[in-house]
Design a protein around this motif. Structure first.
Motif, PDB file in Angstrom:
ATOM      1  N   LEU A 215      -6.247   2.392   2.119  1.00 58.84           N
ATOM      2  CA  LEU A 215      -5.911   2.130   0.714  1.00 58.84           C
ATOM      3  C   LEU A 215      -7.109   2.385  -0.200  1.00 58.84           C
ATOM      4  O   LEU A 215      -6.952   2.846  -1.336  1.00 58.84           O
ATOM      5  CB  LEU A 215      -5.434   0.685   0.554  1.00 58.84           C
ATOM      6  N   ALA A 216      -8.309   2.095   0.298  1.00 63.88           N
ATOM      7  CA  ALA A 216      -9.505   2.241  -0.543  1.00 63.88           C
ATOM      8  C   ALA A 216      -9.867   3.703  -0.772  1.00 63.88           C
ATOM      9  O   ALA A 216     -10.292   4.079  -1.879  1.00 63.88           O
ATOM     10  CB  ALA A 216     -10.679   1.504   0.098  1.00 63.88           C
ATOM     11  N   PHE A 217      -9.697   4.540   0.248  1.00 63.74           N
ATOM     12  CA  PHE A 217     -10.157   5.926   0.154  1.00 63.74           C
ATOM     13  C   PHE A 217      -9.032   6.919  -0.124  1.00 63.74           C
ATOM     14  O   PHE A 217      -9.292   8.121  -0.242  1.00 63.74           O
ATOM     15  CB  PHE A 217     -10.896   6.323   1.429  1.00 63.74           C
ATOM     16  N   CYS A 218      -7.804   6.427  -0.217  1.00 60.03           N
ATOM     17  CA  CYS A 218      -6.694   7.312  -0.564  1.00 60.03           C
ATOM     18  C   CYS A 218      -6.863   7.789  -2.011  1.00 60.03           C
ATOM     19  O   CYS A 218      -7.226   7.006  -2.896  1.00 60.03           O
ATOM     20  CB  CYS A 218      -5.362   6.588  -0.385  1.00 60.03           C
ATOM     21  N   ASP A 219      -6.603   9.069  -2.245  1.00 59.10           N
ATOM     22  CA  ASP A 219      -6.849   9.626  -3.592  1.00 59.10           C
ATOM     23  C   ASP A 219      -5.648   9.520  -4.511  1.00 59.10           C
ATOM     24  O   ASP A 219      -5.613  10.142  -5.579  1.00 59.10           O
ATOM     25  CB  ASP A 219      -7.281  11.093  -3.469  1.00 59.10           C
ATOM     26  N   ARG A 220      -4.651   8.724  -4.112  1.00 61.88           N
ATOM     27  CA  ARG A 220      -3.467   8.544  -4.950  1.00 61.88           C
ATOM     28  C   ARG A 220      -2.919   7.136  -4.738  1.00 61.88           C
ATOM     29  O   ARG A 220      -3.151   6.531  -3.689  1.00 61.88           O
ATOM     30  CB  ARG A 220      -2.395   9.572  -4.596  1.00 61.88           C
ATOM     31  N   PRO A 221      -2.178   6.609  -5.698  1.00 65.39           N
ATOM     32  CA  PRO A 221      -1.528   5.311  -5.485  1.00 65.39           C
ATOM     33  C   PRO A 221      -0.484   5.411  -4.371  1.00 65.39           C
ATOM     34  O   PRO A 221       0.345   6.323  -4.360  1.00 65.39           O
ATOM     35  CB  PRO A 221      -0.865   5.011  -6.835  1.00 65.39           C
ATOM     36  N   VAL A 222      -0.546   4.479  -3.427  1.00 65.60           N
ATOM     37  CA  VAL A 222       0.335   4.523  -2.261  1.00 65.60           C
ATOM     38  C   VAL A 222       1.702   3.942  -2.589  1.00 65.60           C
ATOM     39  O   VAL A 222       2.727   4.420  -2.081  1.00 65.60           O
ATOM     40  CB  VAL A 222      -0.314   3.769  -1.076  1.00 65.60           C
ATOM     41  N   TYR A 223       1.736   2.914  -3.433  1.00 70.08           N
ATOM     42  CA  TYR A 223       2.977   2.189  -3.699  1.00 70.08           C
ATOM     43  C   TYR A 223       3.515   2.567  -5.069  1.00 70.08           C
ATOM     44  O   TYR A 223       2.906   2.274  -6.110  1.00 70.08           O
ATOM     45  CB  TYR A 223       2.730   0.685  -3.593  1.00 70.08           C
ATOM     46  N   SER A 224       4.692   3.209  -5.058  1.00 71.62           N
ATOM     47  CA  SER A 224       5.273   3.730  -6.300  1.00 71.62           C
ATOM     48  C   SER A 224       5.714   2.625  -7.253  1.00 71.62           C
ATOM     49  O   SER A 224       5.888   2.877  -8.454  1.00 71.62           O
ATOM     50  CB  SER A 224       6.475   4.624  -5.967  1.00 71.62           C
ATOM     51  N   TYR A 225       5.893   1.405  -6.744  1.00 72.69           N
ATOM     52  CA  TYR A 225       6.341   0.293  -7.597  1.00 72.69           C
ATOM     53  C   TYR A 225       5.404   0.113  -8.782  1.00 72.69           C
ATOM     54  O   TYR A 225       5.852  -0.123  -9.913  1.00 72.69           O
ATOM     55  CB  TYR A 225       6.401  -0.987  -6.768  1.00 72.69           C
ATOM     56  N   TYR A 226       4.097   0.248  -8.534  1.00 76.14           N
ATOM     57  CA  TYR A 226       3.127   0.005  -9.601  1.00 76.14           C
ATOM     58  C   TYR A 226       3.055   1.185 -10.574  1.00 76.14           C
ATOM     59  O   TYR A 226       2.464   1.054 -11.649  1.00 76.14           O
ATOM     60  CB  TYR A 226       1.756  -0.272  -9.001  1.00 76.14           C
TER      61      TYR A 226
END
Length: 295
Positions: A215-226
């Motif tokens: 989650l910290a190093f992912c370059d995009r938001p993982v959860y579309s809800y937000y």
């Protein structure tokens, strides 16, 4: 107070069911703790009472206070909520040795007619023993932890309130199972905590660290809800995700590493005590031989 904070506090109201359940549990435990303390004061010092009451208070704060409203808007607040539920509430409750005080605190008619016959069933006791074995408890907690953080499941829980509540039950229940083999609350057989407890905790830390790092190093938001819901705090979803991951990574790792140190110290002390009875006779016999030789 800023308007975005005021809006969350205005929408918040304490849930009647959980608030009542927490208060009743505290009263029942206190009643049982006072009763059993008369015969086992060394087993139930004051800090056990404080531990259980603190665990109940943190449970209420995590899912019944305005924190739950912040968790709906911010991933970082949601991670704090999960961290409290999984890493703080269960060990605090178990350190209170809750089983016997809760039974002693309930009305006797309820124990005799309902709980007594139920607890005497061998199948139920066998199930409890199986669920609290280290392998089952470890798998249950970590699989539930990873499963609910799959994007589809995470988003679905936030979009459906009842599933969100079920998610909290899963986190709390499996985390109690996870911490049970480590704390082994009385009257569970104390047994000997072997060195297997170290990989038990270390591997759980690896799972937590792996998810946090993703989650910290992912370059995009993982959860579309937000992305789909308006953010009243004007924080970018990616920045919020990084903050939440860091909180889960740092504090979550400490929750596992501190018990690792404590268990290591305890096991080393046990090894030292085991060797003492063997070394003492040898030293005494050696002393007698020397005294005999000098005389």
């Amino acid at each position: 107070m800023p308007p975005e904070y005021r809006a969350i506090f205005d929408d918040w109201s304490p849930p009647l069911f959980l608030t009542t359940a927490v208060i009743l549990t505290a009263v029942v435990y206190l009643r049982g703790w006072l009763a059993i303390r008369k015969t086992r004061p060394s087993l139930f010092p004051s800090w056990r009472l404080i531990s259980l009451l603190l665990g109940l208070a943190i449970l209420w704060i995590s899912i019944s206070s305005p924190l739950d409203g912040f968790a709906d808007a911010l991933l970082s607040a949601h991670m704090v909520e999960h961290l409290l539920l999984m890493s703080f509430v269960p060990p605090l409750l178990l350190l209170g040795y809750p089983t016997v005080p809760l039974l002693r605190g309930l009305p006797r008619i309820l124990i005799a007619s309902v709980l007594g016959p139920m607890l005497r069933r061998k199948a139920l006791r066998r199930l409890g023993h199986t669920l609290t074995t280290p392998v089952v408890a470890w798998l249950a907690m970590n699989l539930i932890f990873l499963g609910w953080h799959v994007p589809a499941a995470y988003n679905y829980a936030l979009e459906h309130e009842h599933w969100h509540e079920f998610e909290h039950i899963c986190f709390l229940g499996t985390s109690i199972l996870f911490w049970w083999p480590l704390i082994r609350p009385w009257p569970t057989s104390a047994g000997n905590q072997g060195w297997y407890m170290l990989p038990y905790l270390a591997l759980a830390d690896i799972v937590n660290s792996a998810l946090s790092a993703f989650l910290a190093f992912c370059d995009r938001p993982v959860y579309s809800y937000y992305l789909e819901q308006p953010n009243p705090f004007h924080i970018s979803p990616l920045s919020d995700q990084v903050v939440g991951a860091v909180i889960m990574w740092v504090i979550g790792s400490m929750v596992f590493l501190i018990p690792i140190v404590a268990v290591t110290i305890r096991l080393l002390r046990q090894e030292t005590r085991r060797r003492e009875p063997i070394s003492r006779p040898d030293s005494e016999s050696l002393l007698k031989k020397r005294l005999g030789a000098t005389s």
